[in-house]
Write a protein that holds these residues in place. Structure first.
Motif, PDB file in Angstrom:
ATOM      1  N   GLU A   1      10.678   9.826  -0.205  1.00 18.30           N
ATOM      2  CA  GLU A   1       9.624  10.740  -0.653  1.00 18.30           C
ATOM      3  C   GLU A   1      10.229  12.019  -1.237  1.00 18.30           C
ATOM      4  OE1 GLU A   1       6.915   9.020  -0.552  1.00 18.30           O
ATOM      5  OE2 GLU A   1       5.880  10.579  -1.661  1.00 18.30           O
ATOM      6  N   GLU A   2      11.283  12.515  -0.592  1.00 24.95           N
ATOM      7  CA  GLU A   2      11.912  13.738  -1.089  1.00 24.95           C
ATOM      8  C   GLU A   2      12.601  13.476  -2.432  1.00 24.95           C
ATOM      9  OE1 GLU A   2      11.732  16.746  -0.789  1.00 24.95           O
ATOM     10  OE2 GLU A   2      13.621  17.817  -0.907  1.00 24.95           O
ATOM     11  N   LEU A   3      13.125  12.263  -2.591  1.00 19.87           N
ATOM     12  CA  LEU A   3      13.742  11.923  -3.872  1.00 19.87           C
ATOM     13  C   LEU A   3      12.711  11.998  -4.999  1.00 19.87           C
ATOM     14  CD1 LEU A   3      16.485  10.478  -5.089  1.00 19.87           C
ATOM     15  CD2 LEU A   3      14.790   8.692  -5.488  1.00 19.87           C
ATOM     16  N   VAL A   4      11.509  11.476  -4.721  1.00 20.52           N
ATOM     17  CA  VAL A   4      10.467  11.463  -5.757  1.00 20.52           C
ATOM     18  C   VAL A   4       9.985  12.891  -6.048  1.00 20.52           C
ATOM     19  CG1 VAL A   4       8.211  10.532  -6.420  1.00 20.52           C
ATOM     20  CG2 VAL A   4       9.823   9.100  -5.170  1.00 20.52           C
ATOM     21  N   ARG A   5      10.102  13.787  -5.075  1.00 22.37           N
ATOM     22  CA  ARG A   5       9.805  15.192  -5.361  1.00 22.37           C
ATOM     23  C   ARG A   5      10.938  15.809  -6.200  1.00 22.37           C
ATOM     24  NH1 ARG A   5      11.454  20.151  -4.517  1.00 22.37           N
ATOM     25  NH2 ARG A   5      13.183  19.395  -3.259  1.00 22.37           N
ATOM     26  N   TYR A   6      12.155  15.619  -5.723  1.00 23.72           N
ATOM     27  CA  TYR A   6      13.309  16.341  -6.248  1.00 23.72           C
ATOM     28  C   TYR A   6      13.726  15.852  -7.645  1.00 23.72           C
ATOM     29  CZ  TYR A   6      18.223  17.957  -6.018  1.00 23.72           C
ATOM     30  OH  TYR A   6      19.441  18.528  -6.252  1.00 23.72           O
ATOM     31  N   GLU A   7      13.680  14.535  -7.832  1.00 22.39           N
ATOM     32  CA  GLU A   7      14.082  13.932  -9.107  1.00 22.39           C
ATOM     33  C   GLU A   7      13.090  12.844  -9.488  1.00 22.39           C
ATOM     34  OE1 GLU A   7      16.246  14.573 -11.251  1.00 22.39           O
ATOM     35  OE2 GLU A   7      18.177  15.188 -10.412  1.00 22.39           O
ATOM     36  N   PRO A   8      11.830  13.172  -9.791  1.00 24.05           N
ATOM     37  CA  PRO A   8      10.872  12.097 -10.069  1.00 24.05           C
ATOM     38  C   PRO A   8      11.293  11.272 -11.282  1.00 24.05           C
ATOM     39  CG  PRO A   8       9.944  14.234 -10.678  1.00 24.05           C
ATOM     40  CD  PRO A   8      11.258  14.511  -9.989  1.00 24.05           C
ATOM     41  N   ALA A   9      11.207   9.956 -11.147  1.00 28.14           N
ATOM     42  CA  ALA A   9      11.629   9.082 -12.247  1.00 28.14           C
ATOM     43  C   ALA A   9      10.727   9.272 -13.467  1.00 28.14           C
ATOM     44  CB  ALA A   9      11.613   7.630 -11.794  1.00 28.14           C
ATOM     45  N   VAL A  10       9.444   9.571 -13.222  1.00 31.60           N
ATOM     46  CA  VAL A  10       8.589   9.944 -14.355  1.00 31.60           C
ATOM     47  C   VAL A  10       8.667  11.471 -14.429  1.00 31.60           C
ATOM     48  CG1 VAL A  10       6.246   9.953 -15.297  1.00 31.60           C
ATOM     49  CG2 VAL A  10       7.115   7.929 -14.134  1.00 31.60           C
ATOM     50  N   ALA A  11       9.488  11.958 -15.339  1.00 32.20           N
ATOM     51  CA  ALA A  11       9.794  13.392 -15.376  1.00 32.20           C
ATOM     52  C   ALA A  11       8.759  14.179 -16.153  1.00 32.20           C
ATOM     53  CB  ALA A  11      11.172  13.606 -15.993  1.00 32.20           C
ATOM     54  N   ALA A  12       8.191  13.567 -17.174  1.00 33.99           N
ATOM     55  CA  ALA A  12       7.266  14.317 -18.032  1.00 33.99           C
ATOM     56  C   ALA A  12       6.395  13.351 -18.822  1.00 33.99           C
ATOM     57  CB  ALA A  12       8.059  15.192 -18.997  1.00 33.99           C
ATOM     58  N   THR A  13       5.087  13.580 -18.779  1.00 31.82           N
ATOM     59  CA  THR A  13       4.184  12.794 -19.636  1.00 31.82           C
ATOM     60  C   THR A  13       3.198  13.747 -20.314  1.00 31.82           C
ATOM     61  OG1 THR A  13       2.713  12.342 -17.766  1.00 31.82           O
ATOM     62  CG2 THR A  13       4.344  10.657 -18.274  1.00 31.82           C
ATOM     63  N   GLY A  14       2.419  13.214 -21.232  1.00 30.94           N
ATOM     64  CA  GLY A  14       1.624  14.110 -22.079  1.00 30.94           C
ATOM     65  C   GLY A  14       0.119  14.043 -21.868  1.00 30.94           C
ATOM     66  N   ARG A  15      -0.551  15.012 -22.446  1.00 29.01           N
ATOM     67  CA  ARG A  15      -2.013  15.074 -22.502  1.00 29.01           C
ATOM     68  C   ARG A  15      -2.379  15.692 -23.851  1.00 29.01           C
ATOM     69  NH1 ARG A  15      -1.232  12.546 -18.440  1.00 29.01           N
ATOM     70  NH2 ARG A  15      -2.252  12.740 -16.410  1.00 29.01           N
TER      71      ARG A  15
ATOM     72  N   LEU B   1       2.871  18.802 -22.682  1.00 26.80           N
ATOM     73  CA  LEU B   1       3.837  17.995 -21.940  1.00 26.80           C
ATOM     74  C   LEU B   1       3.835  18.492 -20.499  1.00 26.80           C
ATOM     75  CD1 LEU B   1       6.050  15.757 -22.256  1.00 26.80           C
ATOM     76  CD2 LEU B   1       7.692  17.638 -22.165  1.00 26.80           C
ATOM     77  N   LEU B   2       3.445  17.626 -19.577  1.00 26.60           N
ATOM     78  CA  LEU B   2       3.411  17.995 -18.154  1.00 26.60           C
ATOM     79  C   LEU B   2       4.760  17.614 -17.548  1.00 26.60           C
ATOM     80  CD1 LEU B   2      -0.140  16.645 -17.165  1.00 26.60           C
ATOM     81  CD2 LEU B   2       0.480  18.748 -18.388  1.00 26.60           C
ATOM     82  N   ALA B   3       5.541  18.617 -17.184  1.00 32.09           N
ATOM     83  CA  ALA B   3       6.891  18.361 -16.652  1.00 32.09           C
ATOM     84  C   ALA B   3       6.804  18.245 -15.127  1.00 32.09           C
ATOM     85  CB  ALA B   3       7.838  19.478 -17.072  1.00 32.09           C
ATOM     86  N   TRP B   4       6.483  17.034 -14.664  1.00 35.91           N
ATOM     87  CA  TRP B   4       6.214  16.801 -13.230  1.00 35.91           C
ATOM     88  C   TRP B   4       7.375  17.291 -12.357  1.00 35.91           C
ATOM     89  CZ3 TRP B   4       1.322  15.434 -12.737  1.00 35.91           C
ATOM     90  CH2 TRP B   4       0.698  14.659 -13.733  1.00 35.91           C
ATOM     91  N   GLY B   5       8.588  17.022 -12.811  1.00 36.36           N
ATOM     92  CA  GLY B   5       9.763  17.382 -12.005  1.00 36.36           C
ATOM     93  C   GLY B   5       9.906  18.884 -11.860  1.00 36.36           C
ATOM     94  N   SER B   6       9.455  19.629 -12.854  1.00 37.21           N
ATOM     95  CA  SER B   6       9.510  21.088 -12.779  1.00 37.21           C
ATOM     96  C   SER B   6       8.458  21.600 -11.801  1.00 37.21           C
ATOM     97  CB  SER B   6       9.289  21.694 -14.176  1.00 37.21           C
ATOM     98  OG  SER B   6       9.102  23.081 -14.079  1.00 37.21           O
TER      99      SER B   6
END
Ligand code: HEM
Length: 410
Positions: free
Chosen positions: A285-299, A319-324
């Motif tokens: 779970e922490e990995l998916v927070r810290y380095e999400p494999a889906v880093a950025a998607t759009g709207r 561009l929604l930067a999920w990892g940020s």
């Protein structure tokens, strides 16, 4: 209890964050190593800012702003040209499927049709198969003493698993995996078209087969779907199947490669994760927070509105930067630190948010847990090859293109 720290907390370079944002492109291969330093500096100065790259877009890096955009589907459409999921296969935009990037009722219909195949219970049923596949792949590696684990392991397992969920037989899963990988790996438009055609023909054959002889699998469910008051067409079904394979394959393969890298760089953490099931679960779970494999998607903005105080007009691409978002200091006190003891008070956005929140997250968790457990058991003394280059990637997907490792031959 902090068990391990990741990259150093981002240092601000002194450059105006608006200038950093203006020249930021998530698709620039050069940013892979420093993406979160740059995104951190931008986020602290301007969590919603304009980029002049990729024909212009609005870069959203703050947690609250990203969550708002993901949830407000009445103001922000999931359809986006050239920034989102389609950018994974840059030259093949027509490969985008009718779910990720659709809205409202059309999206809800697909989601309702598919959700029963992605519950926690159904994911748990896959565990035994995931373990068997991992062992089979690892069996081939054990007699060797080195490999690129991205190619030889992390990319091998997930396509077989999603192939099984879809209902492909064992032999067909191997072909599915081969065709899908040839398609994503194409380096030119011509190559992508050729591989895409072979892949599409292969899928079409199975769609027809499912129509003639339905089973209780995901592909049959999609084939007999009724969306917008009519049966799903073959071309929609091919795209939808491609989406399910891509969503289940690329993400999990890259997440697993990143997870292995984090573990190999942190022996204490690795020991703990290998020894305790609860630590492994927290690690995933922490990995998916810290380095999400889906880093950025759009709207895409659909109405005059604002986000984080920035006025927006219809047609503006976000561009929604999920990892940020997951490192936003307004929400996570030490977001650049990898720690197993997070209280979870603020949910991370590594699985997305709102109506498009990851459908496959329960399956992904099972896969990551089992893939890591089996790897650590099978290859004693696993370590990065000294002097070899680990190649990290950043884009829509965050991952590792090459992970050269060695281990003790038994
Ligand atoms: C670690 C692995 C994974 C991560 C980090 C991840 C992350 C995400 C994120 C962030 C989104 C939302 C994108 C957006 O709103 O723009 C998403 C959507 C989605 N994911 Fe995952 N995913 C993972 C694995 C999987 C797997 C194994 C599947 C299985 C097929 C899957 C299926 C989907 C689907 C179908 C959607 C679209 C949902 C919709 O539009 O309603 N994902 N994922």
């Amino acid at each position: 209890m902090v068990l391990q720290t990741g990259g150093a907390a981002a240092q601000d370079s002194g450059t105006d964050p608006r200038d950093l944002a203006w020249s930021f492109s998530h698709l620039d291969p050069a940013i892979a190593e420093t993406a979160y330093d740059t995104l951190g500096a931008i986020r602290r100065g301007c969590p919603v800012a304009r980029s002049g790259e990729l024909d212009g877009f609005v870069l959203v890096t703050g947690y609250d702003e990203i969550r708002e955009a993901a949830r407000a589907s009445d103001r922000f459409s999931a359809h986006v040209d050239g920034l989102g999921a389609a950018a994974v296969v840059t030259e093949m935009r027509e490969a985008v499927a009718p779910m990720f990037e659709t809205d409202e009722e059309h999206h809800h219909q697909w989601r309702r049709l598919l959700q029963d195949f992605f519950t926690p219970a159904v994911a748990a049923e896959q565990e035994q198969y995931v373990r068997a596949v991992c062992r089979e792949v690892l069996q081939e590696l054990i007699p060797r003493s080195e490999a690129d684990l991205a190619e030889a392991y992390t990319q091998q397992v997930p396509p077989l698993v999603i192939g099984r969920v879809l209902g492909f037989t064992e032999l067909e899963r191997a072909w599915l995996s081969e065709h899908a990988r040839a398609f994503y790996g194409a380096e030119t438009l011509t190559e992508a078209r050729q591989a895409g055609q072979i892949y599409a023909d292969f899928l079409l054959e199975h769609i027809h087969e499912s129509r003639a002889h339905p089973n209780r699998d995901l592909l049959s469910q999609m084939v007999f779907s009724e969306v917008d008051g009519r049966a799903a067409r073959d071309d929609e079904l091919v795209k939808m199947t491609m989406l399910m394979v891509a969503a289940g394959h690329l993400t999990t393969a890259d997440a697993c490669a990143t997870a292995i890298l984090v573990l190999l760089e942190n022996p204490v953490l690795r020991e703990l994760v290998a020894a305790e099931a609860a630590a492994l679960e927290a690690f995933v779970e922490e990995l998916v927070r810290y380095e999400p494999a889906v880093a950025a998607t759009g709207r895409t903005v659909t109405t005059e509105t604002e986000l984080g105080g920035v006025p927006l007009s219809p047609g503006d691409r976000l561009l929604l930067a999920w990892g940020s978002a997951n490192r936003d200091e307004r929400v996570f006190a030490d977001g650049d630190v990898f720690r197993l003891d997070r209280d979870g008070a603020a949910p991370h956005l590594g699985w997305g948010a709102g109506e498009h929140r990851c459908l496959g997250r329960h399956l992904a968790r099972v896969e990551l847990r089992v893939m890591l457990t089996e790897l650590l058991r099978a290859l004693p003394g696993l370590r990065l090859q000294s002097g070899a280059a680990v190649r990290r990637t950043f884009g829509v997907i965050r991952g590792v293109a090459a992970l050269p490792v060695q281990w003790e031959r038994r």
